[in-house]
Design an enzyme around this catalytic site. Sequence first.
Site, PDB file in Angstrom:
ATOM      1  N   GLU A 182       0.472   5.218   0.608  1.00  0.00           N
ATOM      2  CA  GLU A 182      -0.451   6.236   1.121  1.00  0.00           C
ATOM      3  C   GLU A 182      -0.031   7.637   0.698  1.00  0.00           C
ATOM      4  O   GLU A 182       1.056   7.844   0.144  1.00  0.00           O
ATOM      5  CB  GLU A 182      -0.537   6.100   2.650  1.00  0.00           C
ATOM      6  CG  GLU A 182      -1.130   4.753   3.036  1.00  0.00           C
ATOM      7  CD  GLU A 182      -1.421   4.604   4.521  1.00  0.00           C
ATOM      8  OE1 GLU A 182      -0.981   5.448   5.331  1.00  0.00           O
ATOM      9  OE2 GLU A 182      -2.104   3.618   4.868  1.00  0.00           O
TER      10      GLU A 182
ATOM     11  N   GLU B 142      -3.014  -4.639  -3.043  1.00  0.00           N
ATOM     12  CA  GLU B 142      -3.510  -5.574  -4.056  1.00  0.00           C
ATOM     13  C   GLU B 142      -3.619  -4.897  -5.417  1.00  0.00           C
ATOM     14  O   GLU B 142      -3.263  -5.467  -6.449  1.00  0.00           O
ATOM     15  CB  GLU B 142      -4.884  -6.121  -3.651  1.00  0.00           C
ATOM     16  CG  GLU B 142      -4.886  -6.930  -2.378  1.00  0.00           C
ATOM     17  CD  GLU B 142      -5.130  -6.091  -1.122  1.00  0.00           C
ATOM     18  OE1 GLU B 142      -4.685  -4.927  -1.069  1.00  0.00           O
ATOM     19  OE2 GLU B 142      -5.749  -6.624  -0.187  1.00  0.00           O
TER      20      GLU B 142
ATOM     21  N   CYS C  55     -10.605  -3.506  -3.954  1.00  0.00           N
ATOM     22  CA  CYS C  55      -9.603  -4.441  -4.499  1.00  0.00           C
ATOM     23  C   CYS C  55     -10.269  -5.688  -5.052  1.00  0.00           C
ATOM     24  O   CYS C  55      -9.854  -6.223  -6.085  1.00  0.00           O
ATOM     25  CB  CYS C  55      -8.568  -4.799  -3.429  1.00  0.00           C
ATOM     26  SG  CYS C  55      -7.448  -3.425  -3.092  1.00  0.00           S
TER      27      CYS C  55
ATOM     28  N   CYS D 140     -10.025  -5.479   0.520  1.00  0.00           N
ATOM     29  CA  CYS D 140     -11.175  -4.570   0.620  1.00  0.00           C
ATOM     30  C   CYS D 140     -12.063  -4.700  -0.620  1.00  0.00           C
ATOM     31  O   CYS D 140     -11.680  -5.304  -1.636  1.00  0.00           O
ATOM     32  CB  CYS D 140     -10.699  -3.129   0.799  1.00  0.00           C
ATOM     33  SG  CYS D 140     -10.111  -2.365  -0.722  1.00  0.00           S
TER      34      CYS D 140
ATOM     35  N   CYS E 235      -4.193   0.699  -2.388  1.00  0.00           N
ATOM     36  CA  CYS E 235      -4.001  -0.558  -1.663  1.00  0.00           C
ATOM     37  C   CYS E 235      -2.915  -1.412  -2.313  1.00  0.00           C
ATOM     38  O   CYS E 235      -2.634  -1.297  -3.516  1.00  0.00           O
ATOM     39  CB  CYS E 235      -5.289  -1.372  -1.661  1.00  0.00           C
ATOM     40  SG  CYS E 235      -6.614  -0.683  -0.668  1.00  0.00           S
TER      41      CYS E 235
ATOM     42  N   ASN F  57       0.835  -1.203   0.000  1.00  0.00           N
ATOM     43  CA  ASN F  57       0.000   0.000   0.000  1.00  0.00           C
ATOM     44  C   ASN F  57       0.869   1.252   0.000  1.00  0.00           C
ATOM     45  O   ASN F  57       1.924   1.297   0.635  1.00  0.00           O
ATOM     46  CB  ASN F  57      -1.025   0.007   1.139  1.00  0.00           C
ATOM     47  CG  ASN F  57      -0.471  -0.278   2.509  1.00  0.00           C
ATOM     48  OD1 ASN F  57       0.509  -0.993   2.664  1.00  0.00           O
ATOM     49  ND2 ASN F  57      -1.076   0.302   3.516  1.00  0.00           N
TER      50      ASN F  57
HETATM   51  N1  THU Z   1      -5.286  -1.534   2.482  1.00  0.00           N
HETATM   52  C1  THU Z   1      -4.745  -2.361   1.543  1.00  0.00           C
HETATM   53  O1  THU Z   1      -3.615  -2.156   1.091  1.00  0.00           O
HETATM   54  N2  THU Z   1      -5.483  -3.396   1.118  1.00  0.00           N
HETATM   55  C2  THU Z   1      -6.734  -3.693   1.553  1.00  0.00           C
HETATM   56  O2  THU Z   1      -7.369  -4.595   1.001  1.00  0.00           O
HETATM   57  C3  THU Z   1      -7.289  -2.981   2.684  1.00  0.00           C
HETATM   58  C4  THU Z   1      -6.601  -1.722   3.043  1.00  0.00           C
HETATM   59  C5  THU Z   1      -4.508  -0.385   2.932  1.00  0.00           C
HETATM   60  C6  THU Z   1      -5.080   0.933   2.505  1.00  0.00           C
HETATM   61  C7  THU Z   1      -4.520   1.860   3.557  1.00  0.00           C
HETATM   62  O3  THU Z   1      -3.209   2.248   3.166  1.00  0.00           O
HETATM   63  C8  THU Z   1      -4.401   0.983   4.798  1.00  0.00           C
HETATM   64  O4  THU Z   1      -4.459  -0.364   4.342  1.00  0.00           O
HETATM   65  C9  THU Z   1      -5.503   1.216   5.825  1.00  0.00           C
HETATM   66  O5  THU Z   1      -6.755   1.108   5.237  1.00  0.00           O
END
Ligand code: THU
Length: 160
Positions: free
Chosen positions: A64, A75, A115, A112, A73, A62
């Site tokens: 940010e 994925e 994704c 999520c 994210c 991920n």
């Molecule tokens: N996140 C992911 O990388 N994948 C997911 O399927 C769920 C959430 C990340 C997004 C964000 O940077 C952090 O987790 C908190 O939501």
Amino acid sequence: MTEVKIETTLQIYKDLNDTPKDIQELMKSAVRARDNAYAPYSKFNVGAALLLDNNEVIIGSNQENASYPSGLCAERTAIYYAGAKYPKAKIIKMAITASSQNQITDQPIPPCGACRQAIAEYEIKQDQPIEIYFMGVKGKVVKSNSLANLLPLVFDRGFL
Ligand code: THU
């Protein structure tokens, strides 16, 4: 009115050592990706590793941003990278792992909704199921034989 019941089937391994050797290897790549996540805001690191049918492993974590919605994210970082680098390759397996910088994440962390939608696009495009494995830092590993098991009633190209 009729009622429709939708069921899904998942496999649960008691821990990573319980999974096949190739999955342990793929998950190790996901862990390395996870440890390099850029997650200064949520403090929640996620790593994903994809095994392609050309034997390449593509990783993502991920990423940010101070403007929160601009982040992405793990994925989707991985799957879009795979699509960009090897547009003709099929994705065979996907391993996902997440760790909080604040607490021990000992339960499987599922991808999520956004994704799942993105992975569904690639599964439909390649007309072959993607095996998905997900875990925290330790503990159970969940396997789904296909993204379709994780996203019933998918919105797909068939509606366009
Ligand atoms: N996140 C992911 O990388 N994948 C997911 O399927 C769920 C959430 C990340 C997004 C964000 O940077 C952090 O987790 C908190 O939501």
